[in-house]
Design an enzyme around this catalytic site. Structure first.
Site, PDB file in Angstrom:
ATOM      1  N   HIS A 121     -13.291   2.810   8.701  1.00  0.00           N
ATOM      2  CA  HIS A 121     -12.523   1.647   8.231  1.00  0.00           C
ATOM      3  C   HIS A 121     -13.047   1.141   6.873  1.00  0.00           C
ATOM      4  O   HIS A 121     -13.416  -0.027   6.736  1.00  0.00           O
ATOM      5  CB  HIS A 121     -12.540   0.527   9.275  1.00  0.00           C
ATOM      6  CG  HIS A 121     -11.392  -0.423   9.122  1.00  0.00           C
ATOM      7  ND1 HIS A 121     -10.820  -1.074  10.178  1.00  0.00           N
ATOM      8  CD2 HIS A 121     -10.683  -0.825   8.020  1.00  0.00           C
ATOM      9  CE1 HIS A 121      -9.829  -1.849   9.750  1.00  0.00           C
ATOM     10  NE2 HIS A 121      -9.723  -1.706   8.436  1.00  0.00           N
ATOM     11  N   ILE A 122     -13.057   2.059   5.894  1.00  0.00           N
ATOM     12  CA  ILE A 122     -13.584   1.698   4.567  1.00  0.00           C
ATOM     13  C   ILE A 122     -12.473   1.470   3.540  1.00  0.00           C
ATOM     14  O   ILE A 122     -12.746   1.381   2.345  1.00  0.00           O
ATOM     15  CB  ILE A 122     -14.570   2.778   4.028  1.00  0.00           C
ATOM     16  CG1 ILE A 122     -13.882   4.153   3.934  1.00  0.00           C
ATOM     17  CG2 ILE A 122     -15.821   2.839   4.890  1.00  0.00           C
ATOM     18  CD1 ILE A 122     -14.694   5.176   3.152  1.00  0.00           C
ATOM     19  N   GLY A 123     -11.233   1.375   4.039  1.00  0.00           N
ATOM     20  CA  GLY A 123     -10.094   1.241   3.117  1.00  0.00           C
ATOM     21  C   GLY A 123     -10.312   0.209   2.024  1.00  0.00           C
ATOM     22  O   GLY A 123     -10.026   0.455   0.857  1.00  0.00           O
ATOM     23  N   ALA A 124     -10.809  -0.952   2.404  1.00  0.00           N
ATOM     24  CA  ALA A 124     -10.946  -2.039   1.419  1.00  0.00           C
ATOM     25  C   ALA A 124     -12.373  -2.154   0.882  1.00  0.00           C
ATOM     26  O   ALA A 124     -12.696  -3.121   0.196  1.00  0.00           O
ATOM     27  CB  ALA A 124     -10.522  -3.353   2.063  1.00  0.00           C
ATOM     28  N   ILE A 129       0.837  -1.210   0.000  1.00  0.00           N
ATOM     29  CA  ILE A 129       0.000   0.000   0.000  1.00  0.00           C
ATOM     30  C   ILE A 129       0.873   1.262   0.000  1.00  0.00           C
ATOM     31  O   ILE A 129       0.613   2.201  -0.762  1.00  0.00           O
ATOM     32  CB  ILE A 129      -0.978  -0.014   1.197  1.00  0.00           C
ATOM     33  CG1 ILE A 129      -1.926  -1.224   1.072  1.00  0.00           C
ATOM     34  CG2 ILE A 129      -1.772   1.288   1.260  1.00  0.00           C
ATOM     35  CD1 ILE A 129      -2.830  -1.459   2.279  1.00  0.00           C
ATOM     36  N   ASP A 148      11.185   2.469   6.257  1.00  0.00           N
ATOM     37  CA  ASP A 148      10.730   1.075   6.394  1.00  0.00           C
ATOM     38  C   ASP A 148      11.891   0.276   6.966  1.00  0.00           C
ATOM     39  O   ASP A 148      13.046   0.678   6.821  1.00  0.00           O
ATOM     40  CB  ASP A 148      10.314   0.514   5.015  1.00  0.00           C
ATOM     41  CG  ASP A 148       9.472  -0.751   5.138  1.00  0.00           C
ATOM     42  OD1 ASP A 148       9.866  -1.669   5.882  1.00  0.00           O
ATOM     43  OD2 ASP A 148       8.409  -0.840   4.489  1.00  0.00           O
ATOM     44  N   ASP A 162      -8.777   6.426   8.908  1.00  0.00           N
ATOM     45  CA  ASP A 162      -9.737   5.397   8.504  1.00  0.00           C
ATOM     46  C   ASP A 162      -9.854   4.326   9.585  1.00  0.00           C
ATOM     47  O   ASP A 162     -10.743   3.482   9.519  1.00  0.00           O
ATOM     48  CB  ASP A 162      -9.278   4.758   7.177  1.00  0.00           C
ATOM     49  CG  ASP A 162     -10.281   3.759   6.624  1.00  0.00           C
ATOM     50  OD1 ASP A 162     -11.489   4.087   6.608  1.00  0.00           O
ATOM     51  OD2 ASP A 162      -9.887   2.658   6.199  1.00  0.00           O
ATOM     52  N   GLU A 184     -13.098   0.388  17.353  1.00  0.00           N
ATOM     53  CA  GLU A 184     -13.968   0.580  16.189  1.00  0.00           C
ATOM     54  C   GLU A 184     -15.325  -0.018  16.498  1.00  0.00           C
ATOM     55  O   GLU A 184     -15.412  -1.221  16.740  1.00  0.00           O
ATOM     56  CB  GLU A 184     -13.327  -0.061  14.955  1.00  0.00           C
ATOM     57  CG  GLU A 184     -12.021   0.662  14.592  1.00  0.00           C
ATOM     58  CD  GLU A 184     -11.345   0.164  13.327  1.00  0.00           C
ATOM     59  OE1 GLU A 184     -11.837  -0.811  12.732  1.00  0.00           O
ATOM     60  OE2 GLU A 184     -10.340   0.760  12.937  1.00  0.00           O
TER      61      GLU A 184
HETATM   62  P1  NAD Z   1       2.822  -4.931   3.531  1.00  0.00           P
HETATM   63  O1  NAD Z   1       3.195  -6.073   4.389  1.00  0.00           O
HETATM   64  O2  NAD Z   1       2.977  -5.059   2.045  1.00  0.00           O
HETATM   65  O3  NAD Z   1       3.642  -3.633   3.983  1.00  0.00           O
HETATM   66  C1  NAD Z   1       3.933  -3.298   5.301  1.00  0.00           C
HETATM   67  C2  NAD Z   1       5.320  -2.655   5.334  1.00  0.00           C
HETATM   68  O4  NAD Z   1       5.565  -2.179   6.676  1.00  0.00           O
HETATM   69  C3  NAD Z   1       6.447  -3.630   4.981  1.00  0.00           C
HETATM   70  O5  NAD Z   1       7.241  -3.110   3.939  1.00  0.00           O
HETATM   71  C4  NAD Z   1       7.222  -3.767   6.298  1.00  0.00           C
HETATM   72  O6  NAD Z   1       8.614  -3.969   6.097  1.00  0.00           O
HETATM   73  C5  NAD Z   1       6.934  -2.429   6.961  1.00  0.00           C
HETATM   74  N1  NAD Z   1       7.153  -2.447   8.399  1.00  0.00           N
HETATM   75  C6  NAD Z   1       6.890  -3.432   9.285  1.00  0.00           C
HETATM   76  N2  NAD Z   1       7.262  -3.069  10.530  1.00  0.00           N
HETATM   77  C7  NAD Z   1       7.785  -1.826  10.430  1.00  0.00           C
HETATM   78  C8  NAD Z   1       8.357  -0.916  11.368  1.00  0.00           C
HETATM   79  N3  NAD Z   1       8.458  -1.229  12.667  1.00  0.00           N
HETATM   80  N4  NAD Z   1       8.803   0.268  10.908  1.00  0.00           N
HETATM   81  C9  NAD Z   1       8.711   0.581   9.591  1.00  0.00           C
HETATM   82  N5  NAD Z   1       8.181  -0.232   8.655  1.00  0.00           N
HETATM   83  C10 NAD Z   1       7.735  -1.433   9.065  1.00  0.00           C
HETATM   84  O7  NAD Z   1       1.327  -4.569   3.903  1.00  0.00           O
HETATM   85  P2  NAD Z   1       0.281  -3.695   3.060  1.00  0.00           P
HETATM   86  O8  NAD Z   1      -0.504  -4.564   2.165  1.00  0.00           O
HETATM   87  O9  NAD Z   1       0.984  -2.507   2.484  1.00  0.00           O
HETATM   88  O10 NAD Z   1      -0.695  -3.229   4.247  1.00  0.00           O
HETATM   89  C11 NAD Z   1      -0.202  -2.417   5.303  1.00  0.00           C
HETATM   90  C12 NAD Z   1      -1.199  -2.392   6.450  1.00  0.00           C
HETATM   91  O11 NAD Z   1      -2.357  -1.673   6.043  1.00  0.00           O
HETATM   92  C13 NAD Z   1      -1.762  -3.785   6.835  1.00  0.00           C
HETATM   93  O12 NAD Z   1      -0.924  -4.476   7.705  1.00  0.00           O
HETATM   94  C14 NAD Z   1      -3.087  -3.447   7.449  1.00  0.00           C
HETATM   95  O13 NAD Z   1      -2.918  -3.276   8.851  1.00  0.00           O
HETATM   96  C15 NAD Z   1      -3.448  -2.107   6.823  1.00  0.00           C
HETATM   97  N6  NAD Z   1      -4.631  -2.193   5.975  1.00  0.00           N
HETATM   98  C16 NAD Z   1      -5.685  -1.384   6.231  1.00  0.00           C
HETATM   99  C17 NAD Z   1      -6.827  -1.450   5.436  1.00  0.00           C
HETATM  100  C18 NAD Z   1      -8.001  -0.533   5.673  1.00  0.00           C
HETATM  101  O14 NAD Z   1      -9.114  -0.933   5.397  1.00  0.00           O
HETATM  102  N7  NAD Z   1      -7.782   0.679   6.122  1.00  0.00           N
HETATM  103  C19 NAD Z   1      -6.903  -2.382   4.389  1.00  0.00           C
HETATM  104  C20 NAD Z   1      -5.794  -3.173   4.131  1.00  0.00           C
HETATM  105  C21 NAD Z   1      -4.662  -3.075   4.933  1.00  0.00           C
END
Ligand code: NAD
Length: 308
Positions: free
Chosen positions: A281-284, A150, A169, A255, A260
Site C-alpha cells: 500500500h505505497i501508492g501515496a 487516478i 465508469d 498495492d 493489510e
Molecule cells: P475519484 O473519485 O476521482 O475516481 C473514482 C472513479 O470511480 C469516479 O470517476 C467514479 O465515478 C468511479 N466509480 C465509482 N463507482 C463505480 C462503479 N461502481 N463502477 C465504475 N466506476 C465507478 O478517485 P481517485 O482519486 O481516482 O481515487 C480512486 C481510488 O483509489 C480511491 O477511492 C482510493 O480507494 C484509491 N487510492 C489508493 C491509493 C493507494 O495508496 N494505493 C491512494 C489513493 C487512492
C-alpha cells in the site's frame, strides 16, 4: 483547539496548525485501545488509512469537531456516524493522483517486461535470459475501470506509451475521453474481454465490493494482466488466485489487499506467486504526495474552523 495526528503525516501539517494557534499532539503509532482512552481530549483527529475511525471512536470523541483524512478514501472512517455527531470530515483527494498513477505505470512496465521476476531470479544467482521474454505496451489496450482522477492520470501516461484506452465508469468526463481518444464501454465485461492490461481505480463502495470475482476474471482476455491500486476489497482474493493459478490471467500487480498486511492463506499464497508483483500500500508514499497532503489538510482544517 487540540489536534491529535494519529498516523504518520508530514511534519508540515503540525507546523502549519501550530502556527495558526492549534495545540498539536503527534502520536503516529497510537493503538486503537489507546485512541479510545484519549480521543475525548481532542477537537480534531487527523488520520491516514492505518487508524480506523469507527462509530465507537466517534462516540468517545465528545469534543471532536473535525476529522481530517490525509488521502482520498473515506472507507476507513464511519462517515455516517460522524455526520450524525455533527463532525465535519475533510480529505485531500488530489494529493495522491500523480503518486498512484506513477506507481501503476511502474507496475505495468514490470508486468510487461517481467522486471520483478528477472530481479528475483538474478538475486538467486541465475541468468534466465531465454525465459524472460516480455511484451511491449505499445499498441496494446489498457482497460481503465474507474475514470476519476487516478484513472485519468494512468490513461494519460499510458497514451504516451502508445496504448489504446478503454474506459468503464458510471460517470464519464467526456473531455478527458476525447483528449485521450479513449473509448467508453457500457458494460465492464466488454472492457475486460478486450483489454491486455486492466487497471482498477474505483472507490470502495457497497457496489464495488468484490466487483472483481470469478465472473469478471473469466471475462478477461486469456493471458492479460490485472492491476489493483484502489482498495483490496474491490477484488475477491480467492477468485484472483484461481484466475492466476489456472493461467487465465498472466500476472497481477497489487498495492492493496483485503487485509493489510495480508493474513489469510489465500492472501499469503497470492503474495508468494512469482507472477504477482506486490507492494505494501505505497501508492501515496512519495515525498511530494505526503507533503502536499499534509499542507492541504492543515489548510482545510484552518479554513473549517473559520466557519464553525
Ligand atoms: P475519484 O473519485 O476521482 O475516481 C473514482 C472513479 O470511480 C469516479 O470517476 C467514479 O465515478 C468511479 N466509480 C465509482 N463507482 C463505480 C462503479 N461502481 N463502477 C465504475 N466506476 C465507478 O478517485 P481517485 O482519486 O481516482 O481515487 C480512486 C481510488 O483509489 C480511491 O477511492 C482510493 O480507494 C484509491 N487510492 C489508493 C491509493 C493507494 O495508496 N494505493 C491512494 C489513493 C487512492
Amino acid at each position: 483547539m487540540r489536534v491529535l495526528i494519529a498516523d504518520e503525516v508530514d511534519a508540515e501539517c503540525g507546523s502549519k496548525l501550530r502556527a495558526a494557534g492549534f495545540e498539536v499532539d503527534e502520536k503516529f503509532d497510537v493503538s486503537y485501545d489507546s485512541l479510545k482512552r484519549i480521543i475525548g481530549l481532542y477537537d480534531v483527529l487527523i488520520v491516514r488509512s492505518r487508524t480506523k475511525v469507527t462509530r465507537e471512536i466517534i462516540e468517545l470523541g465528545k469534543n471532536l469537531k473535525v476529522i481530517g483524512r490525509v488521502g482520498v478514501g473515506l472507507d476507513t472512517i464511519d462517515v455516517k456516524a460522524a455526520e450524525e455527531a455533527g463532525i465535519k470530515v475533510l480529505n485531500t483527494p488530489q494529493m495522491s493522483t500523480v503518486a498512484v498513477s506513477e506507481l501503476v505505470m511502474g507496475m505495468m512496465l514490470s508486468l510487461a517486461r517481467r522486471i520483478h521476476i528477472a530481479n528475483d531470479s538474478m538475486k538467486r544467482g541465475l541468468w534466465e535470459k531465454k525465459k524472460l521474454h516480455g511484451i511491449e505496451l505499445n499498441g496494446k489496450t489498457l482497460g481503465v475501470v474507474g475514470f476519476g482522477r487516478i484513472g485519468r492520470a494512468v490513461a494519460e501516461r499510458s497514451k504516451a506509451f502508445g496504448m489504446n484506452i478503454l474506459v468503464y465508469d458510471v460517470i464519464v468526463d467526456e473531455g478527458a475521453l476525447a483528449r485521450l481518444s479513449a473509448e467508453r464501454v457500457g458494460r465492464v465485461e466488454d472492457l475486460l474481454s478486450r483489454s491486455d492490461v486492466v487497471t482498477v481505480h474505483v472507490p470502495l463502495l457497497p457496489e464495488t465490493y468484490h466487483m472483481f470475482g470469478d465472473s469478471a476474471f473469466s471475462s478477461m482476455k486469456q493471458g492479460a494482466f490485472f492491476i489493483n491500486a484502489s482498495r483490496g476489497e474491490v477484488v475477491d482474493t480467492a477468485a484472483l488466485l484461481r484466475a492466476l493459478k489456472s493461467g487465465r490471467i498472466a500476472g497481477a500487480a497489487l498495492d492493496v489487499f483485503e487485509h493489510e498486511p495480508p493474513e489469510t492463506p489465500d492472501e499469503k499464497e497470492l503474495v508468494s506467486l512469482p507472477n504477482v508483483l506486490v507492494t505494501p500500500h505505497i501508492g501515496a508514499q512519495t515525498r511530494e504526495a505526503q507533503s502536499l497532503g499534509a499542507a492541504l489538510i492543515a489548510e482545510n482544517i484552518i479554513n473549517a474552523f473559520k466557519t464553525l
